[in-house]
Write a protein that holds these residues in place. Structure first.
Motif, short mmCIF file in Angstrom:
data_model
loop_
_atom_site.label_atom_id
_atom_site.label_comp_id
_atom_site.label_asym_id
_atom_site.label_seq_id
_atom_site.Cartn_x
_atom_site.Cartn_y
_atom_site.Cartn_z
N GLY A 22 -58.79 44.40 15.71
CA GLY A 22 -57.73 44.28 16.70
C GLY A 22 -58.25 44.09 18.12
N ASN A 23 -59.52 43.74 18.26
CA ASN A 23 -60.04 43.41 19.60
C ASN A 23 -59.60 42.00 19.96
N ILE A 24 -59.00 41.86 21.12
CA ILE A 24 -58.56 40.53 21.55
C ILE A 24 -59.70 39.89 22.33
N LEU A 25 -60.32 38.88 21.73
CA LEU A 25 -61.55 38.31 22.28
C LEU A 25 -61.26 37.16 23.25
N ALA A 26 -60.10 36.53 23.09
CA ALA A 26 -59.74 35.44 24.00
C ALA A 26 -58.23 35.28 24.03
N LEU A 27 -57.74 34.87 25.20
CA LEU A 27 -56.31 34.64 25.36
C LEU A 27 -56.14 33.51 26.38
N GLN A 28 -55.68 32.37 25.91
CA GLN A 28 -55.51 31.22 26.79
C GLN A 28 -54.12 30.64 26.55
N GLY A 29 -53.49 30.19 27.63
CA GLY A 29 -52.16 29.61 27.43
C GLY A 29 -51.79 28.69 28.57
N ARG A 30 -50.84 27.82 28.29
CA ARG A 30 -50.35 26.92 29.32
C ARG A 30 -48.88 26.61 29.04
N ALA A 31 -48.03 26.90 30.02
CA ALA A 31 -46.59 26.66 29.84
C ALA A 31 -46.20 25.31 30.42
N LEU A 32 -45.24 24.68 29.78
CA LEU A 32 -44.67 23.44 30.29
C LEU A 32 -43.56 23.83 31.26
N LEU A 33 -43.69 23.42 32.50
CA LEU A 33 -42.66 23.78 33.49
C LEU A 33 -41.97 22.52 33.99
N PRO A 34 -40.79 22.22 33.46
CA PRO A 34 -40.10 21.00 33.89
C PRO A 34 -39.58 21.15 35.32
N ASP A 35 -39.56 20.05 36.09
CA ASP A 35 -39.05 20.11 37.47
C ASP A 35 -37.58 20.48 37.47
N LYS A 36 -36.83 19.81 36.60
CA LYS A 36 -35.42 20.16 36.47
C LYS A 36 -34.99 19.91 35.02
N GLY A 37 -33.84 20.50 34.70
CA GLY A 37 -33.35 20.35 33.33
C GLY A 37 -34.05 21.30 32.39
N GLY A 38 -33.65 21.27 31.14
CA GLY A 38 -34.21 22.20 30.16
C GLY A 38 -35.46 21.64 29.52
N ILE A 39 -35.84 22.27 28.42
CA ILE A 39 -37.03 21.83 27.69
C ILE A 39 -36.60 20.90 26.57
N HIS A 40 -37.15 19.70 26.54
CA HIS A 40 -36.86 18.79 25.44
C HIS A 40 -37.88 19.06 24.33
N PRO A 41 -37.41 19.21 23.07
CA PRO A 41 -38.35 19.52 21.99
C PRO A 41 -39.52 18.54 21.89
N ARG A 42 -39.25 17.26 22.15
CA ARG A 42 -40.33 16.27 22.05
C ARG A 42 -41.36 16.45 23.16
N GLU A 43 -40.86 16.80 24.36
CA GLU A 43 -41.79 17.04 25.47
C GLU A 43 -42.65 18.27 25.20
N ALA A 44 -42.04 19.29 24.57
CA ALA A 44 -42.80 20.49 24.22
C ALA A 44 -43.91 20.11 23.24
N ALA A 45 -43.57 19.26 22.25
CA ALA A 45 -44.56 18.84 21.25
C ALA A 45 -45.70 18.08 21.92
N GLU A 46 -45.36 17.20 22.87
CA GLU A 46 -46.40 16.43 23.58
C GLU A 46 -47.29 17.36 24.39
N HIS A 47 -46.66 18.36 24.99
CA HIS A 47 -47.41 19.35 25.77
C HIS A 47 -48.43 20.07 24.88
N HIS A 48 -48.00 20.46 23.68
CA HIS A 48 -48.93 21.13 22.76
C HIS A 48 -50.07 20.18 22.34
N ALA A 49 -49.69 18.93 22.04
CA ALA A 49 -50.70 17.95 21.60
C ALA A 49 -51.77 17.78 22.68
N GLU A 50 -51.34 17.76 23.95
CA GLU A 50 -52.29 17.59 25.05
C GLU A 50 -53.16 18.82 25.27
#
Ligand code: ATP
Ligand code: FE2
Length: 331
Positions: A22-50
């Motif tokens: 249960g030792n957490i050896l690494a924690l990395q993350g990056r959120a998609l922050l749209p300028d306006k509007g909500g989160i589009h599922p396809r944009e979220a997928a592209e964000h993960h792919a990148e």
């Protein structure tokens, strides 16, 4: 055993590395922050792919490990946005295949509970999970995390975000609503909607927007929106606590950042002589370590786990999964 966990059920790409202790050896993350509007599922997928590959590399650097040191791969199969889930599942399968290690698909909501138990030390909690996509009250009973109450429509975080977006506060709305609410104590009546043990936020959202559009001060509407929705959440949690007879309350999910919600929940918990727990914020929101840790628990206890079974489940319910490791912890 060392497990790498990938997360991407919504707009946050997360990677974490955890060992069997249960030792957490690494924690990395990056959120998609749209300028306006909500989160589009396809944009979220592209964000993960990148972001997945760079975050995997950064995680290995953080943990000071080489890819060959990884013994297994875990990822969240759901619940979440279809295109996002599929992108992360594909990455997880490719990684497991190239490393020639086992792969485990986990339930995202249970990941939140398990990282909460791991990092706070609580044993057998009643959990309130509040985020942009989920609102759920769960507790262990009869071999599974049972759902005691949940939203019938939108999640609490989504309600705050949609309100904020409509009145021009931008995204994410939760923190902006919290800030403005501090400047008011003028309660405006809004519909309080608890149905049985379940919650509904969409009518309340419309009513709050109407109040603002008909001239109410924004601070007053933010204050009233928080007071009403949080009272609803606390009521359902309180009734589930009394019913389940648990002695611990765990708050997880991005909305746990809200001080007012924490305060209300803590007061209720104390009144029931129960203990209140909340992970550090980096473990409260979506992250890869939660999937890595849950993957390790599942792998350790799996008897009939089919490692080839890694298809995604968009509406993956918390109570669909056996949690054999809890049999020992539950009091
Ligand atoms: P999930 O996939 O679990 O549904 P998510 O994509 O919504 O998660 P989280 O980081 O868990 O991601 O939660 C984000 C939500 O938390 C947003 O709706 C945001 O407005 C809300 N939030 C963040 N800070 C606060 C705050 N201080 N008060 C209220 N809500 C907040
Ligand atoms: Fe989440």
């Amino acid at each position: 055993m060392i497990c790498i966990g990938l997360e991407g059920t919504a707009e946050k790409t997360g990677v974490g590395i955890v060992d069997s202790e249960g030792n957490i050896l690494a924690l990395q993350g990056r959120a998609l922050l749209p300028d306006k509007g909500g989160i589009h599922p396809r944009e979220a997928a592209e964000h993960h792919a990148e972001n997945l590959v760079p975050l995997i590399k950064k995680s290995l650097e953080e943990a000071n490990l080489k890819p060959e040191d990884l013994d297994m791969v875990a990822f969240a199969r759901g619940p979440g946005l279809g295109p996002a889930l599929r992108t992360v599942a594909t990455a997880a399968r490719s990684l497991a295949l190239s490393l020639d290690v086992p792969i485990v698909g986990v339930n995202h909501c249970i990941g939140h509970i398990e990282i909460g138990r791991l990092t706070t030390g609580c044993q057998d909690p009643l959990t309130l999970y509040v985020s942009g996509g989920n609102t759920q009250v769960t507790a262990f009973d009869s071999g599974r995390y049972q759902i005691f109450g949940e939203t019938l429509d939108i999640a609490i975080g989504n309600c705050l975000d949609q309100f904020a977006r409509t009145v021009g506060l931008g995204h994410p709305g939760g923190p902006r609503v919290e800030e403005l609410a501090l400047a008011s104590d003028n309660y405006l009546k809004l519909p309080y909607t608890v149905k049985g043990m379940d919650l509904s936020f969409s009518g309340l959202l419309t009513a709050a927007i109407r109040k603002y559009e008909s001239g109410a001060a924004l601070e007053d509407v933010c204050y009233s929106l928080q007071e009403t929705t949080f009272a609803m959440l606390v009521e359902v949690t309180e009734r589930a606590l009394a019913h389940s007879k648990k002695s611990e309350v765990l708050l997880v999910g991005g909305v746990a950042a809200n001080q007012r919600l924490r305060e209300m929940l803590e007061v209720m918990t104390q009144e029931h002589y129960a203990d209140f727990f909340m992970p550090e914020m980096k473990y409260c929101g979506d992250n890869g370590a939660m999937n890595a840790w849950l993957g390790l628990l599942m792998y350790r206890h799996a008897k009939n786990l089919n490692m080839a079974d890694t298809h995604v489940i968009q509406r993956y319910r918390t109570d669909q999964v056996d949690v054999p490791w809890m049999e020992k912890s539950a009091r």
